[in-house]
Enzyme design. Structure first.
Site, mmCIF file in Angstrom:
data_model
loop_
_atom_site.group_PDB
_atom_site.id
_atom_site.type_symbol
_atom_site.label_atom_id
_atom_site.label_comp_id
_atom_site.label_asym_id
_atom_site.label_seq_id
_atom_site.Cartn_x
_atom_site.Cartn_y
_atom_site.Cartn_z
ATOM 1 N N THR A 64 31.317 42.350 3.685
ATOM 2 C CA THR A 64 30.941 43.814 3.514
ATOM 3 C C THR A 64 29.891 44.570 2.960
ATOM 4 O O THR A 64 29.316 43.393 2.731
ATOM 5 C CB THR A 64 31.831 44.792 2.203
ATOM 6 N N THR A 95 31.885 48.002 6.134
ATOM 7 C CA THR A 95 32.666 46.780 6.181
ATOM 8 C C THR A 95 32.792 46.396 7.722
ATOM 9 O O THR A 95 33.916 47.488 8.476
ATOM 10 C CB THR A 95 33.049 46.776 5.545
ATOM 11 N N ASN A 102 35.297 44.158 6.807
ATOM 12 C CA ASN A 102 35.907 43.266 6.345
ATOM 13 C C ASN A 102 35.165 42.114 6.344
ATOM 14 O O ASN A 102 34.695 41.041 5.530
ATOM 15 C CB ASN A 102 37.012 43.047 7.265
ATOM 16 N N ASP A 146 43.559 44.226 5.556
ATOM 17 C CA ASP A 146 43.859 44.321 4.333
ATOM 18 C C ASP A 146 44.809 45.716 3.940
ATOM 19 O O ASP A 146 45.106 45.725 2.860
ATOM 20 C CB ASP A 146 42.581 45.850 4.563
ATOM 21 N N GLY A 201 32.528 42.662 -1.292
ATOM 22 C CA GLY A 201 32.599 41.365 -2.164
ATOM 23 C C GLY A 201 34.210 41.469 -2.086
ATOM 24 O O GLY A 201 34.830 40.998 -3.045
ATOM 25 N N GLY A 202 34.708 42.369 -1.142
ATOM 26 C CA GLY A 202 36.455 41.756 -0.835
ATOM 27 C C GLY A 202 36.897 42.354 -1.917
ATOM 28 O O GLY A 202 36.144 43.355 -2.596
#
Ligand code: GLY
Length: 530
Positions: free
Chosen positions: A340, A358, A360, A382, A432-433
């Site tokens: 992202t 993003t 993802n 997600d 960074g999710g």
């Protein structure tokens, strides 16, 4: 000032500001430039969130998150035995949600832009057509993706296929340049209708994906009321659901406010222990209660109620780690590298924009739209594909985040702006999710409670806990050896995180009004300003 993940994108944004464009103009130009020079996360085939604060203090939040296609359904990633089919939600055509980026940029520009739209798309077209040099990190990433690019594409993306990319090699993206020209000339219709929509729908047909021309025509981004909260002398302005970022960040900051962190010391044993225990509880809330507010009643006020937040720390022991496995057993597969990107912008008038966008994972679904030259996201991962089954970031979810047609998948993206004494103080966010939230949290703490500079706060080592899996991911050097051992003796399972946690971009307004940019040394990130 502009801080982005790539020096060429920062230059594009800075040039727009120098020409008198405002922060939203610069954000639009940066978003399209990143789609060219930073294809692992910069995008037109994905989505994102934009939080802005105008110089008069008014704030807005734009949700251009992807949506599930109309043909999506709850069990679409399960086999006949109701088991999750590995990678189906992560790679290939079925992993893609309906992209929101182009509509988001058009909306942002219509509401707040000042320069003509074509001028903001043109720099990206020039980069794509004339070519740009690869950084060492980008060359390495393209080499790593080669196998997946070959495997998941119905038309080979020859522009990114080479035996071995090296730093300084020039990349030219003619198909993408043509797509961007259509967007320059026709705005929203240049992407959601006409040749781009035809190419995308044809790509889906060839690869067994679900997105149709009707899905594209129906996509609309949404202005949402920004999430705001007061923590000490700071007003935090962040993203509401379908991001979990704003709520989780406010919960974490509120909890930390009740403890003497500065006295304990930066990343000291009691400070790190408290932060990990707070993260464990906040991410458990995320899994149960958060999802797309258009489909699920998210109890936002309840989650942010101070008494509730305090109650969440019930059972907290200052000397002993709580065991997450007592609540939800199981250890998921290690997370794929999340990707992202975040950019922060402040213009000469003091308008501020904080954008996280993003695809993802790195390079999203790995699928390029044949003939249109852009990558599609794998944002469907997600969603909670099955209750309790971890996504690529190890996050679990339930009903709130189940798949439904037209629904937006829950996000951790946390574009944030802070005010102090009614004035702009900080613009910050990260990639960074699942680690985005804790990255932004630690950076804000580093500045507001430990007195770090913007750059120091972003460079400093980070750690992360997300309830499940029950381990503390830790960057090399984030916790001294004595601290790590002391935490382990308290019952924390500590795991090293190679390659870093998050990659942030921040701008701090100094007391004399100058701006300090913080660019993350974990990437090619660059601050550019004047
Ligand atoms: N795709 C990462 C996030 O939205 O949280």
């Amino acid at each position: 000032m502009v801080v982005t993940a790539h020096p060429l994108a920062s230059q594009v944004g800075e040039a727009v500001l120098r020409r008198g464009g405002n922060a939203v103009d610069a954000a639009v130009a940066v978003q399209f430039a990143l789609a060219v020079v930073y294809p692992d996360a910069g995008n037109i085939g994905g989505g994102g969130f934009l939080v802005l604060r105008q110089r008069d203090g008014t704030a807005a939040a734009l949700d251009y998150r992807e949506k599930a296609p109309a043909a999506a359904h709850r069990d679409m990633y399960l086999d006949p035995n109701k088991e999750v089919v590995e990678d189906l939600s992560r790679k290939g055509h079925l992993a893609a949600g309906v992209p929101g980026t182009v509509d988001g940029m058009v909306q942002a520009h219509q509401q707040y832009g000042s320069l003509p739209w074509p001028e903001l798309v043109q720099p990206a077209i020039d980069l794509a057509r004339r070519g740009f040099p690869l950084t060492q990190k980008e060359a390495r990433k393209l080499n790593r993706e080669r196998k997946d690019f070959l495997r998941y594409n119905t038309r080979q993306p020859t522009f990114f296929l080479k035996d071995h990319w090296r730093e300084g090699d020039t990349v030219r993206l003619a198909d993408l340049a043509r797509t961007l020209e259509r967007i320059r000339d026709k705005g929203r219709a240049g992407f959601y209708e006409g040749p781009t929509a035809d190419l995308l729908a044809a790509e889906m047909k060839r690869g067994g994906g679900l997105i149709t021309k009707a899905d594209l025509a129906a996509y609309r981004s949404v202005w949402r009321t920004p999430l705001t909260g007061t923590v000490g002398p700071y007003k935090v302005i962040s993203m509401p659901p379908p991001s979990s970022g704003g709520i989780a960040l406010l919960q974490l900051l509120t909890i930390a406010q009740h403890y003497p962190l500065p006295e304990w010391g930066w990343n000291s044993v009691p400070a790190a222990h408290l932060m990990i225990e707070a993260e464990r509880r906040v991410y458990a809330d995320r899994a149960r209660h958060l999802g797309d507010p258009d489909f699920y009643q998210v109890p936002v006020a309840g989650l942010l109620d101070t008494a509730y937040i305090r109650r969440r720390m019930h059972g907290y022991s200052p000397t002993r780690a709580t065991d997450s496995d007592d609540v939800y057993p199981g250890v998921p597969a290690p997370p794929e590298s999340p990707h992202t990107t975040h950019y922060s912008i402040v213009d000469a008038q003091g308008n501020a924009v904080s954008v996280t966008t993003t695809l993802n994972s790195n390079f999203g679904s790995k699928v390029f739209v044949g003939g249109a030259g852009f990558l599609l996201n794998n944002e469907m991962d997600d969603f909670s594909v099955k209750p309790g089954y971890p996504n690529a970031f190890g996050l679990v979810g339930e009903e709130a985040n189940a798949i439904a047609p037209g629904k937006r998948m829950l996000s951790s993206m946390t574009p944030t702006i802070l005010e102090k004494d009614g004035k702009l103080f900080m613009v910050v966010g990260s990639m960074g999710g699942s680690t985005i939230i804790t990255t932004v949290y630690q950076i804000i703490q580093n500045v507001t409670r430990f007195g770090f500079t913007m750059q120091g706060a972003i460079s400093a080592g980070r750690f992360h806990h997300q309830w499940l899996p029950d381990w503390v991911l830790c960057e090399w050097g984030a916790l001294g050896p004595g601290t790590g051992l002391a935490l382990w003796l308290r019952g924390h399972k500590i795991a090293p995180k190679y390659g870093g946690i998050g990659r942030a971009a921040g701008i701090l307004v100094l007391p004399d009004g100058r701006l300090e940019g913080g660019a993350d040394p974990r990437g090619d990130d660059t601050a550019a300003g004047f």
